[in-house]
Design an enzyme around this catalytic site. Structure first.
Site, PDB file in Angstrom:
ATOM      1  N   GLU A   1      -2.956  -4.040 -14.369  1.00  0.00           N
ATOM      2  CA  GLU A   1      -1.886  -3.081 -14.051  1.00  0.00           C
ATOM      3  C   GLU A   1      -0.613  -3.359 -14.850  1.00  0.00           C
ATOM      4  OE1 GLU A   1       0.791  -3.578 -10.992  1.00  0.00           O
ATOM      5  OE2 GLU A   1      -0.356  -5.084  -9.896  1.00  0.00           O
TER       6      GLU A   1
ATOM      7  N   LYS B   1       1.188  -9.511  -1.143  1.00  0.00           N
ATOM      8  CA  LYS B   1       2.445 -10.191  -1.432  1.00  0.00           C
ATOM      9  C   LYS B   1       3.020 -10.796  -0.163  1.00  0.00           C
ATOM     10  CE  LYS B   1       3.767  -6.378  -3.029  1.00  0.00           C
ATOM     11  NZ  LYS B   1       4.634  -5.265  -3.456  1.00  0.00           N
TER      12      LYS B   1
HETATM   13  N1  PSU Z   1       2.565  -8.073  -6.658  1.00  0.00           N
HETATM   14  C1  PSU Z   1       3.272  -8.832  -7.529  1.00  0.00           C
HETATM   15  N2  PSU Z   1       4.085  -8.240  -8.403  1.00  0.00           N
HETATM   16  C2  PSU Z   1       4.190  -6.879  -8.463  1.00  0.00           C
HETATM   17  C3  PSU Z   1       3.417  -6.082  -7.565  1.00  0.00           C
HETATM   18  C4  PSU Z   1       2.637  -6.725  -6.686  1.00  0.00           C
HETATM   19  O1  PSU Z   1       3.212 -10.046  -7.495  1.00  0.00           O
HETATM   20  O2  PSU Z   1       4.936  -6.392  -9.283  1.00  0.00           O
HETATM   21  C5  PSU Z   1       3.489  -4.578  -7.653  1.00  0.00           C
HETATM   22  C6  PSU Z   1       2.067  -3.995  -7.757  1.00  0.00           C
HETATM   23  O3  PSU Z   1       2.048  -3.081  -8.816  1.00  0.00           O
HETATM   24  C7  PSU Z   1       1.880  -3.255  -6.435  1.00  0.00           C
HETATM   25  C8  PSU Z   1       3.298  -2.812  -6.185  1.00  0.00           C
HETATM   26  O4  PSU Z   1       0.977  -2.193  -6.511  1.00  0.00           O
HETATM   27  O5  PSU Z   1       4.056  -3.968  -6.515  1.00  0.00           O
HETATM   28  C9  PSU Z   1       3.531  -2.345  -4.766  1.00  0.00           C
HETATM   29  O6  PSU Z   1       4.767  -1.737  -4.707  1.00  0.00           O
HETATM   30  P1  PSU Z   1       5.184  -0.897  -3.402  1.00  0.00           P
HETATM   31  O7  PSU Z   1       5.417  -1.902  -2.333  1.00  0.00           O
HETATM   32  O8  PSU Z   1       6.431  -0.172  -3.822  1.00  0.00           O
HETATM   33  O9  PSU Z   1       4.042   0.035  -3.122  1.00  0.00           O
END
Ligand code: PSU
Ligand code: MN
Length: 304
Positions: free
Chosen positions: A15, A154
């Site tokens: 990604e 996360k």
């Molecule tokens: N985990 C990480 N770094 C990131 C992300 C996840 O360690 O940058 C990113 C991924 O792309 C995930 C996104 O899909 O954060 C989720 O964001 P949100 O909570 O806005 O959906």
């Protein structure tokens, strides 16, 4: 959706949000190179996914990535705004959800990332729902037949609530050499996985049959390598401060995750960034092994 797929099988989707919004600009290119080299060294082709001038691309080149990084304010595309950005001919980094959608359209069934998005904390205050923030990554897991290798969700999220939500959505969660659901910087949590696999070859065989059977995604939970684990108490102290910083900086919506992550990297003197990078590398290794095994197993079945 038509995707420009530039790489042969066995491919591993990667990604671009992780690179563009998840790590400091100065680390992004090198990390991307490292991840690509891990795939190649194990016999898989890296398929970095992003939206480039309105085109969903699987196999973004280094030049395209560099252009994206040089642009500064790059939109973050998930499954809800991907279509609009595409319609406008924009370029964007893709989160787990949008990357899964593009990978599925390109016929790529294995994807490596760091941590899945999920249910954010503090959803419930005084009994009423306030600030409902649930990542579109969860719904995507139930929609696209892609195996996502991650170190759980996360740790800035509500890990147990996210695990419950995956179950409600009917998403199969398997642990690679673990019985518990990992929490990103920590190898384990209070939550469990649906099943444990210890052998990558067997896991690959299961993934092929499960993706075909269910038409849904599978989450492969791969704990962070032991030596990079960060103790929960230490992490919680950093997290509290990072959340305060993100809040007082006025972060909201899609901006929350990047703001908290960058504050964490800063407060921990780079310790969370190093750990983050190591777990993505480890997940890319496992995803490559799985993609190669699935490819080999399929050819064997086809030749019978
Ligand atoms: N985990 C990480 N770094 C990131 C992300 C996840 O360690 O940058 C990113 C991924 O792309 C995930 C996104 O899909 O954060 C989720 O964001 P949100 O909570 O806005 O959906
Ligand atoms: Mn969100």
């Amino acid at each position: 959706m038509r995707v420009r797929r530039r790489v042969p099988s066995p491919a591993v989707a990667l990604e671009s949000t992780l690179l563009v919004h998840g790590v400091p600009l100065s680390s992004a290119l090198e990390l991307s190179r490292e991840l690509c080299n891990i795939c190649l060294s194990l016999g898989a082709s890296p398929a970095l996914i992003a939206l480039i001038d309105g085109q969903p691309v699987a196999g973004v080149t280094e030049t395209e990535l560099r252009e994206l990084l040089d642009r500064g304010a790059v939109p973050k595309a998930n499954t809800s705004n991907l279509g609009v950005l595409k319609y406008w001919g924009a370029s964007a980094a893709t989160t787990v959800s949008a990357t899964m959608e593009i990978a599925a359209c390109a016929g790529i069934s294995v994807f490596a990332t760091g941590g899945l998005g999920g249910v954010h904390k503090n959803l419930f205050t005084g009994g009423s729902i306030c600030n409902l923030d649930v990542s579109s990554d969860l719904a995507a897991m139930a929609r696209y037949p892609v195996a996502v290798v991650s170190s759980g969700v996360k740790s800035i999220l509500d890990v147990n609530a996210t695990r419950e939500a995956l179950e409600s959505l009917g998403v199969c969660v398997v642990g690679f050499r673990t019985d518990t659901f990992p929490a990103f910087y920590q190898r384990s949590s209070e939550s469990e996985v649906d099943a444990r696999f210890d052998d990558a070859e067997e896991l690959a065989d299961f993934l092929s049959s499960e993706l075909a059977r269910s038409g849904r995604g599978v989450l492969v939970a791969n704990p962070i390598p032991e030596r990079y684990e960060i103790a929960a108490e230490q992490f919680d102290a950093w997290r509290e401060k990072a959340e305060e910083r993100a809040e007082s900086a006025g972060a909201s919506g899609r901006g929350v995750t990047p703001a908290v992550l960058s504050a964490l990297h800063d407060l921990s003197n780079g310790a969370t960034l190093r750990a983050n990078i190591e777990l993505v590398r480890s997940n890319t290794r496992l995803a490559s092994e799985l993609a190669v095994s699935m490819h080999r197993q399929r050819r064997k079945r086809d030749s019978r």
